[in-house]
Design a protein around this motif. Structure first.
Motif, PDB file in Angstrom:
ATOM      1  N   VAL A   1       0.875  -1.175   0.000  1.00 61.02           N
ATOM      2  CA  VAL A   1       0.000   0.000   0.000  1.00 61.02           C
ATOM      3  C   VAL A   1       0.911   1.223   0.000  1.00 61.02           C
ATOM      4  O   VAL A   1       2.101   1.121   0.297  1.00 61.02           O
ATOM      5  N   THR A   2       0.335   2.363  -0.329  1.00 56.71           N
ATOM      6  CA  THR A   2       1.123   3.585  -0.357  1.00 56.71           C
ATOM      7  C   THR A   2       0.618   4.516   0.732  1.00 56.71           C
ATOM      8  O   THR A   2      -0.568   4.805   0.814  1.00 56.71           O
ATOM      9  N   THR A   3       1.516   4.965   1.600  1.00 56.22           N
ATOM     10  CA  THR A   3       1.118   5.874   2.673  1.00 56.22           C
ATOM     11  C   THR A   3       0.873   7.266   2.092  1.00 56.22           C
ATOM     12  O   THR A   3       1.254   7.545   0.951  1.00 56.22           O
ATOM     13  N   ALA A   4       0.246   8.109   2.901  1.00 53.56           N
ATOM     14  CA  ALA A   4      -0.035   9.490   2.476  1.00 53.56           C
ATOM     15  C   ALA A   4       1.257  10.197   2.082  1.00 53.56           C
ATOM     16  O   ALA A   4       1.249  11.121   1.270  1.00 53.56           O
ATOM     17  N   GLU A   5       2.372   9.748   2.652  1.00 57.45           N
ATOM     18  CA  GLU A   5       3.666  10.365   2.364  1.00 57.45           C
ATOM     19  C   GLU A   5       4.317   9.774   1.118  1.00 57.45           C
ATOM     20  O   GLU A   5       5.430  10.147   0.755  1.00 57.45           O
TER      21      GLU A   5
ATOM     22  N   LEU B   1       5.175   6.522   0.636  1.00 53.71           N
ATOM     23  CA  LEU B   1       6.047   5.362   0.878  1.00 53.71           C
ATOM     24  C   LEU B   1       5.280   4.084   0.548  1.00 53.71           C
ATOM     25  O   LEU B   1       4.159   3.889   1.010  1.00 53.71           O
ATOM     26  N   GLU B   2       5.902   3.222  -0.261  1.00 49.25           N
ATOM     27  CA  GLU B   2       5.255   1.954  -0.604  1.00 49.25           C
ATOM     28  C   GLU B   2       5.697   0.890   0.389  1.00 49.25           C
ATOM     29  O   GLU B   2       6.899   0.690   0.591  1.00 49.25           O
ATOM     30  N   VAL B   3       4.734   0.203   0.980  1.00 47.06           N
ATOM     31  CA  VAL B   3       5.077  -0.718   2.058  1.00 47.06           C
ATOM     32  C   VAL B   3       4.067  -1.860   2.100  1.00 47.06           C
ATOM     33  O   VAL B   3       2.870  -1.663   1.843  1.00 47.06           O
TER      34      VAL B   3
ATOM     35  N   VAL C   1       5.059  -4.839   8.118  1.00 43.41           N
ATOM     36  CA  VAL C   1       5.030  -3.888   9.233  1.00 43.41           C
ATOM     37  C   VAL C   1       4.478  -4.578  10.478  1.00 43.41           C
ATOM     38  O   VAL C   1       4.979  -4.380  11.592  1.00 43.41           O
TER      39      VAL C   1
END
Lengths: 412, 412
Positions: B283-287, B289-291, B296
């Motif tokens: 998924v991609t965070t609002a910032e 970053l793909e993670v 996590v």
């Protein structure tokens, strides 16, 4: 007469603010919306036009802005000739936006206390951590700053002031109760930015009891209330900005805040918190990627603004006030009930955003007209509540009062 | 007589394997441990020396290895003169390690089916997806490959073979029951790599019933069992490698697997799964970053290897076998009970790692001595169970049998 409004932020609440400003652009004049992501502002503007919300022909413009940047914010205020700034951006930008207002003389309105992005949960005394340190600065500059002018804080502060004005000689207890009895039909979602939502509850819970701060664990103190329209609802004691300001500004010995939570919320929160997934502190994955767990949680959750079309049911938020009048014990519940579907039909947002977004526009109208243009920093309970609640009666958030068996609409 | 062992992997199970190999290095000769992170191998070696586990003086060496790299794995097998490879690395490296064994002629042992890192949960027919496609290749090369030689799969397959050999003329049902009645004292932890653990349960659950695959939701089918030593335990039907191999290799119409789960596990799993936090898809965070959410989750959970010192209580794993003997209905439960604290005292690991790590060393000993050096690919139920279970009786995992009121240790 102050005119031209700059809205900072482009989330669910900003959308409501924009629609309501548009509905009153005969008074507020030019409306500007600014956010880091200008496309979000443009989407809001499209929604305003779709609903034909502009009362009179006028300006409605989108701007890209990093509101942490005081100089940029100041420049935008000057360029747009904005005399009122409604800050409904992230809680992290309050101080920088306030600085820009002080530098330009524009009036400042926000809906929640400033937060430091590096702190998980600010501890009391909330307004005294950042905002109140700048009271003198505002007074010296003659700048009107109305703090916490959403629903809670905001309207509930006006309810407290109204109770003191009209219904009590002495108030001993204010229990602010905030229940969303609506349903978004998802397995789980927060109703606003998960990063802000969870931050509210990850620390200790503070209440003002017997004239001092009392600290508890989150979800430690549970209470059921029998509320108008929405019936029996489960709430938990939580901390909230207005517990601080109301207790201090009004000298009330007991101010508590109760937030309604369903079992699903408690279940999800408990798991995420205990696993460490609500942490603001970065962790490193086995692959060496540094990542903040809470930001990943936010990324997997539904975008709160996507909930609106399916949202049904109602919210009920109000103040249960106890004290004495004419030597006798008295207890009244001053409250509003809002409907998710009605909110969506009017402004394309769900009820939570609606209750938070309508009041700052009422505050802006009162500042524009002069009633609330007090040229200093105030919390809502320090302002006359009647014109505010009167406007809200017309703007979609009518006030009611329940006392004993009687339950009636209030007129102002 | 095959000699020199290469252990691939340096997690909790690898630690047990290393200790047990060291305890039998008079037979197994040089012991090598290889992992991407060589410091993890060195830590295991230090723990072996600390416990003075080496039976005779000999070689015990750490190596850095990316076991996805066939050429590198082949080179290490050749350099170390390893004739037996015990693969207890990630489930993703099975096929590459097997390739290196086929190229070098080394015997191959693993403890779980191969998985593709890009698939959330492999669906039946499990062994036929990857391993069994290479049966011919192994036979042609004369390479011994013993698949699934941990506890489950592994020992439970041997229990099934033993039941068919000695206790039944016809088997109709095997219910494999795996219960960890121990406690690690943490709010939540998986007992082995969370990434592998959760992957087992995120998909559909498969069982072999009435000679065909049956599919259910995870946590849909719950069953309580009254088990020896650990008492009444709640389990849920789950899929497991050996349901496939036992049903196919032994022609048994009903093979089911039951895993014990506490309420806490179900609570955590339910929340994480429903929120999308067990997803393998980034998924991609609002910032921006793909993670991968699951990575996590893994990063915030306790390292399973850190649980061992505090682990108390026992595991109980066994086969409830039903069928006919001499024309009469019969039901026996063949099982082992392992103790977390005893495992930690002996090899510095908790009981789950212990039950998984001892059996592949027993398999290695049988290959070294020739009993199991079959020069082809087999599952454990295709091999004589008595020498394996006999060795395990001496190596810390004794077999017991409960039938009606009788409960006795088995000798081989």
């Amino acid at each position: 007469m102050k005119k031209n409004v700059l809205i900072v932020g482009a989330g669910g609440v900003a959308q409501v603010v924009a629609h309501k400003c548009a509905q009153h652009n005969d008074v507020l004049c030019d409306i500007h919306i600014a956010s880091r992501t200008v496309s979000k502002c443009e989407k809001i503007i499209a929604s305003v036009h779709e609903k034909k919300a502009m009362k009179v022909e006028g300006k409605l413009k989108a701007h890209a802005l990093d509101a942490m940047d005081v100089a940029a914010t100041r420049a935008l205020i000057e360029k747009t000739g904005s005399q009122i700034v409604i800050n409904v951006g992230s809680a992290f930008v309050n101080m920088s936006v306030l600085s820009a207002c002080i530098e330009t003389g524009a009036a400042y309105i926000d809906t929640a206390i400033h937060e430091d992005p590096l702190k998980i949960c600010e501890t009391p005394p909330w307004y005294a951590n950042y905002e109140w340190k700048r009271r003198e600065e505002c007074e010296k500059a003659g700048v009107t700053a109305v703090l916490g002018a959403g629903f809670d804080p905001g309207v509930v502060n006006a309810y407290a002031a109204l109770a003191a004005d009209e219904y009590f000689d002495e108030i001993t207890d204010i229990d602010i109760i905030d229940v969303n009895a609506g349903s978004h039909g998802r397995w789980f979602s927060t109703n606003f930015d998960p990063e802000i939502n969870f931050r509210e509850f990850t620390g200790q819970v503070y209440s003002w009891q017997d004239n001092e701060w009392k600290s508890n664990q989150m979800f430690e103190i549970r209470k059921e209330w029998d509320l108008p329209t929405v019936g029996t609802q489960t709430t938990y004691m939580t901390g909230h900005d207005e517990v601080h300001s109301i207790s201090q500004n009004m000298g009330i010995p007991n101010v508590r805040f109760w937030m309604g939570f369903g079992d699903r919320y408690v279940q999800v929160f408990t798991v995420l918190k205990n696993l460490g997934l609500l942490s603001e502190q970065p962790v490193t994955t086995a692959e060496g990627l540094e990542v903040v767990p809470l930001k990943v949680v936010k990324a997997v959750l539904p975008d709160p603004s996507s909930l609106a079309p399916d949202y049904t049911g109602k919210t009920c938020i109000g103040d249960l006030v106890k004290g004495k009048k004419d030597g006798k014990d008295r207890e009244v519940f001053i409250y509003n009930v809002a409907d998710h579907e009605e909110a969506y039909a009017e402004v394309g947002s769900q009820g939570i955003s609606y209750t938070a977004g309508v009041p700052p526009v009422a505050a802006a109208l009162l500042i524009a007209k002069g009633d609330w243009d007090v040229k200093k920093m105030v919390n809502v309970e320090q302002l006359p509540p009647q014109p505010f609640l009167g406007l809200l009666n017309e703007m979609g958030l009518p006030t009611r009062l329940r006392e004993d068996e009687e339950d009636r609409a209030l007129k102002f």
